[in-house]
Write a protein that holds these residues in place. Structure first.
Motif, PDB file in Angstrom:
ATOM      1  N   LYS A 130      25.185  42.450  24.879  1.00 48.26           N
ATOM      2  CA  LYS A 130      24.782  42.283  26.274  1.00 48.26           C
ATOM      3  C   LYS A 130      25.245  43.523  27.048  1.00 48.26           C
ATOM      4  CE  LYS A 130      24.746  38.538  29.667  1.00 48.26           C
ATOM      5  NZ  LYS A 130      25.254  37.182  30.002  1.00 48.26           N
ATOM      6  N   PRO A 131      24.501  44.618  26.976  1.00 43.96           N
ATOM      7  CA  PRO A 131      24.937  45.907  27.541  1.00 43.96           C
ATOM      8  C   PRO A 131      25.230  45.877  29.039  1.00 43.96           C
ATOM      9  CG  PRO A 131      23.070  46.207  26.064  1.00 43.96           C
ATOM     10  CD  PRO A 131      23.213  44.743  26.258  1.00 43.96           C
ATOM     11  N   ASN A 132      24.580  45.000  29.791  1.00 40.77           N
ATOM     12  CA  ASN A 132      24.783  44.965  31.241  1.00 40.77           C
ATOM     13  C   ASN A 132      25.985  44.126  31.665  1.00 40.77           C
ATOM     14  OD1 ASN A 132      22.614  46.653  31.902  1.00 40.77           O
ATOM     15  ND2 ASN A 132      21.160  44.952  31.850  1.00 40.77           N
ATOM     16  N   LEU A 133      26.687  43.563  30.713  1.00 41.42           N
ATOM     17  CA  LEU A 133      27.874  42.766  31.030  1.00 41.42           C
ATOM     18  C   LEU A 133      28.931  43.651  31.691  1.00 41.42           C
ATOM     19  CD1 LEU A 133      29.543  40.124  30.756  1.00 41.42           C
ATOM     20  CD2 LEU A 133      30.261  40.964  28.501  1.00 41.42           C
ATOM     21  N   LYS A 134      29.511  43.150  32.766  1.00 42.44           N
ATOM     22  CA  LYS A 134      30.499  43.904  33.530  1.00 42.44           C
ATOM     23  C   LYS A 134      31.840  43.171  33.501  1.00 42.44           C
ATOM     24  CE  LYS A 134      31.672  47.028  36.741  1.00 42.44           C
ATOM     25  NZ  LYS A 134      31.674  48.471  36.522  1.00 42.44           N
ATOM     26  N   GLY A 135      32.935  43.917  33.488  1.00 43.16           N
ATOM     27  CA  GLY A 135      34.273  43.334  33.590  1.00 43.16           C
ATOM     28  C   GLY A 135      35.040  43.967  34.736  1.00 43.16           C
ATOM     29  N   VAL A 136      35.832  43.178  35.445  1.00 41.34           N
ATOM     30  CA  VAL A 136      36.671  43.698  36.528  1.00 41.34           C
ATOM     31  C   VAL A 136      38.013  42.972  36.513  1.00 41.34           C
ATOM     32  CG1 VAL A 136      34.751  44.339  38.045  1.00 41.34           C
ATOM     33  CG2 VAL A 136      35.741  42.060  38.225  1.00 41.34           C
ATOM     34  N   PHE A 137      39.053  43.668  36.938  1.00 39.15           N
ATOM     35  CA  PHE A 137      40.376  43.064  37.089  1.00 39.15           C
ATOM     36  C   PHE A 137      40.589  42.630  38.532  1.00 39.15           C
ATOM     37  CE2 PHE A 137      41.465  45.974  33.464  1.00 39.15           C
ATOM     38  CZ  PHE A 137      41.850  44.989  32.564  1.00 39.15           C
ATOM     39  N   ALA A 138      41.318  41.529  38.715  1.00 40.76           N
ATOM     40  CA  ALA A 138      41.744  41.101  40.048  1.00 40.76           C
ATOM     41  C   ALA A 138      43.233  40.774  39.978  1.00 40.76           C
ATOM     42  CB  ALA A 138      40.965  39.875  40.515  1.00 40.76           C
ATOM     43  N   ILE A 139      44.026  41.398  40.838  1.00 41.18           N
ATOM     44  CA  ILE A 139      45.461  41.121  40.874  1.00 41.18           C
ATOM     45  C   ILE A 139      45.681  39.788  41.584  1.00 41.18           C
ATOM     46  CG2 ILE A 139      47.738  41.998  41.508  1.00 41.18           C
ATOM     47  CD1 ILE A 139      46.091  43.777  39.581  1.00 41.18           C
ATOM     48  N   ASN A 140      46.395  38.895  40.925  1.00 42.10           N
ATOM     49  CA  ASN A 140      46.659  37.574  41.490  1.00 42.10           C
ATOM     50  C   ASN A 140      48.165  37.356  41.650  1.00 42.10           C
ATOM     51  OD1 ASN A 140      45.950  34.991  42.431  1.00 42.10           O
ATOM     52  ND2 ASN A 140      46.305  34.077  40.429  1.00 42.10           N
ATOM     53  N   ARG A 141      48.520  36.567  42.686  1.00 45.86           N
ATOM     54  CA  ARG A 141      49.922  36.249  42.975  1.00 45.86           C
ATOM     55  C   ARG A 141      50.763  37.518  43.186  1.00 45.86           C
ATOM     56  NH1 ARG A 141      49.895  31.859  38.165  1.00 45.86           N
ATOM     57  NH2 ARG A 141      48.832  30.178  39.267  1.00 45.86           N
ATOM     58  N   LYS A 142      50.160  38.472  43.851  1.00 48.01           N
ATOM     59  CA  LYS A 142      50.875  39.709  44.167  1.00 48.01           C
ATOM     60  C   LYS A 142      51.911  39.437  45.253  1.00 48.01           C
ATOM     61  CE  LYS A 142      50.067  44.427  45.830  1.00 48.01           C
ATOM     62  NZ  LYS A 142      49.036  45.405  46.281  1.00 48.01           N
ATOM     63  N   ILE A 143      53.064  40.033  45.113  1.00 45.70           N
ATOM     64  CA  ILE A 143      54.101  39.936  46.137  1.00 45.70           C
ATOM     65  C   ILE A 143      54.081  41.244  46.915  1.00 45.70           C
ATOM     66  CG2 ILE A 143      56.568  39.628  46.592  1.00 45.70           C
ATOM     67  CD1 ILE A 143      56.753  38.096  43.961  1.00 45.70           C
ATOM     68  N   ALA A 144      53.847  41.136  48.204  1.00 38.56           N
ATOM     69  CA  ALA A 144      53.652  42.322  49.037  1.00 38.56           C
ATOM     70  C   ALA A 144      54.867  43.238  49.047  1.00 38.56           C
ATOM     71  CB  ALA A 144      53.319  41.900  50.467  1.00 38.56           C
ATOM     72  N   ASN A 145      54.582  44.528  49.126  1.00 31.45           N
ATOM     73  CA  ASN A 145      55.623  45.556  49.273  1.00 31.45           C
ATOM     74  C   ASN A 145      56.633  45.583  48.137  1.00 31.45           C
ATOM     75  OD1 ASN A 145      54.532  46.294  51.847  1.00 31.45           O
ATOM     76  ND2 ASN A 145      55.586  44.528  52.752  1.00 31.45           N
ATOM     77  N   THR A 146      56.138  45.376  46.913  1.00 29.05           N
ATOM     78  CA  THR A 146      57.012  45.477  45.746  1.00 29.05           C
ATOM     79  C   THR A 146      56.471  46.565  44.820  1.00 29.05           C
ATOM     80  OG1 THR A 146      55.757  43.786  44.540  1.00 29.05           O
ATOM     81  CG2 THR A 146      57.654  43.046  45.837  1.00 29.05           C
ATOM     82  N   ALA A 147      57.385  47.189  44.098  1.00 31.50           N
ATOM     83  CA  ALA A 147      56.983  48.271  43.197  1.00 31.50           C
ATOM     84  C   ALA A 147      56.084  47.764  42.084  1.00 31.50           C
ATOM     85  CB  ALA A 147      58.226  48.937  42.607  1.00 31.50           C
ATOM     86  N   ILE A 148      56.393  46.585  41.538  1.00 30.83           N
ATOM     87  CA  ILE A 148      55.592  46.075  40.423  1.00 30.83           C
ATOM     88  C   ILE A 148      54.185  45.722  40.880  1.00 30.83           C
ATOM     89  CG2 ILE A 148      56.246  43.622  40.655  1.00 30.83           C
ATOM     90  CD1 ILE A 148      56.375  43.626  37.529  1.00 30.83           C
ATOM     91  N   GLY A 149      54.044  45.357  42.161  1.00 31.37           N
ATOM     92  CA  GLY A 149      52.724  45.097  42.705  1.00 31.37           C
ATOM     93  C   GLY A 149      51.848  46.334  42.707  1.00 31.37           C
ATOM     94  N   ARG A 150      52.476  47.479  42.894  1.00 28.21           N
ATOM     95  CA  ARG A 150      51.749  48.750  42.853  1.00 28.21           C
ATOM     96  C   ARG A 150      51.570  49.235  41.418  1.00 28.21           C
ATOM     97  NH1 ARG A 150      55.396  49.358  47.152  1.00 28.21           N
ATOM     98  NH2 ARG A 150      56.863  50.493  45.826  1.00 28.21           N
ATOM     99  N   ASP A 151      52.586  49.035  40.603  1.00 33.32           N
ATOM    100  CA  ASP A 151      52.553  49.539  39.226  1.00 33.32           C
ATOM    101  C   ASP A 151      51.483  48.857  38.380  1.00 33.32           C
ATOM    102  OD1 ASP A 151      54.637  51.166  39.921  1.00 33.32           O
ATOM    103  OD2 ASP A 151      56.189  49.966  38.914  1.00 33.32           O
ATOM    104  N   VAL A 152      51.200  47.581  38.667  1.00 33.91           N
ATOM    105  CA  VAL A 152      50.229  46.856  37.856  1.00 33.91           C
ATOM    106  C   VAL A 152      48.842  47.485  37.978  1.00 33.91           C
ATOM    107  CG1 VAL A 152      49.674  45.145  39.658  1.00 33.91           C
ATOM    108  CG2 VAL A 152      49.311  44.569  37.258  1.00 33.91           C
ATOM    109  N   VAL A 153      48.508  47.983  39.158  1.00 33.84           N
ATOM    110  CA  VAL A 153      47.216  48.636  39.341  1.00 33.84           C
ATOM    111  C   VAL A 153      47.135  49.894  38.492  1.00 33.84           C
ATOM    112  CG1 VAL A 153      45.689  49.774  40.999  1.00 33.84           C
ATOM    113  CG2 VAL A 153      46.942  47.711  41.669  1.00 33.84           C
ATOM    114  N   THR A 154      48.180  50.688  38.519  1.00 39.68           N
ATOM    115  CA  THR A 154      48.222  51.912  37.715  1.00 39.68           C
ATOM    116  C   THR A 154      48.076  51.600  36.231  1.00 39.68           C
ATOM    117  OG1 THR A 154      49.648  52.973  39.351  1.00 39.68           O
ATOM    118  CG2 THR A 154      49.579  53.962  37.156  1.00 39.68           C
TER     119      THR A 154
END
Length: 214
Positions: A130-154
């Motif tokens: 299924k070549p048109n299949l798309k995947g995306v990440f969504a960060i859930n239960r993020k704690i604001a203003n924390t380093a790990i909250g930023r690091d997970v995106v990286t």
């Protein structure tokens, strides 16, 4: 459009996202179907706890033939949201094959990031058929203003072909409180932060899919 909410790791908030995403889309006037494809049946349990009239349909289809059975049912709806099963198995593969876009919830935790690789592998496997299949990440239960909250995106950006939505969902009590009543956050607090987060996530999700189709 068929949206699969999947992660091979349990406890990442799949059902919470699936239910609230379905409710948000239904509130815009779309005909929405929520498919509970997890043998645990959390979405069905949520629906059973509801006292108010439903704003979208909920069905249980935790079976490996989901990708073959769903199209006939989905034709009556504008959007279908699948609450997928955890773990790498035939149920997860069927849910991915049934989807147009797979939303992968990830919590700000090394364990979640490591487990995300299994889901990405399944998506890449399914893209062969299924070549048109798309995947995306969504960060859930993020704690604001924390380093790990930023690091997970990286860390997730290292997957390259699976983008990370900027619409993160934060750790909020209202998600659990609303679920206990069989409600969504948009019904409990339509102008609250949680409702705005879900609406932004839905908007970005559709934009990603439209970009893929284009």
């Amino acid at each position: 459009m068929i949206i699969g909410v999947l992660n091979q790791k349990g406890g990442v908030g799949k059902t919470t996202i699936a239910v609230n995403l379905a409710a948000t889309l239904a509130k815009t006037g779309s005909r929405v179907l929520l498919v509970d494809a997890d043998p645990q049946g959390s979405a069905l349990a949520w629906s059973s706890a509801r006292a108010l009239a439903p704003i979208f349909s909920v069905v249980g289809m935790a079976k490996p033939t989901l990708h073959r059975d769903l199209p006939d049912i989905a034709k009556d709806y504008e959007v279908v949201v699948i609450d997928g099963a955890p773990r790498v198995n035939e149920l997860g593969r069927a849910a991915i094959l049934a989807s147009d876009v797979v939303l992968i919830p990830v919590q700000p935790s090394p364990y979640d990031i490591w487990a995300a690789a299994d889901t990405v592998a399944l998506i890449r496997e399914a893209q062969q058929f299924k070549p048109n299949l798309k995947g995306v990440f969504a960060i859930n239960r993020k704690i604001a203003n924390t380093a790990i909250g930023r690091d997970v995106v990286t860390a997730l950006e290292a997957f390259g072909d699976i983008p990370v939505l900027t619409a993160a969902l934060h750790q909020r009590v209202i998600y659990a409180e609303s679920a206990g009543q069989g409600l969504s956050v948009i019904e409990v607090a339509p102008h609250g932060d949680a409702a705005r987060e879900i609406a932004k996530l839905a908007s970005q999700l559709f934009n990603q899919q439209e970009r893929k189709v284009a």
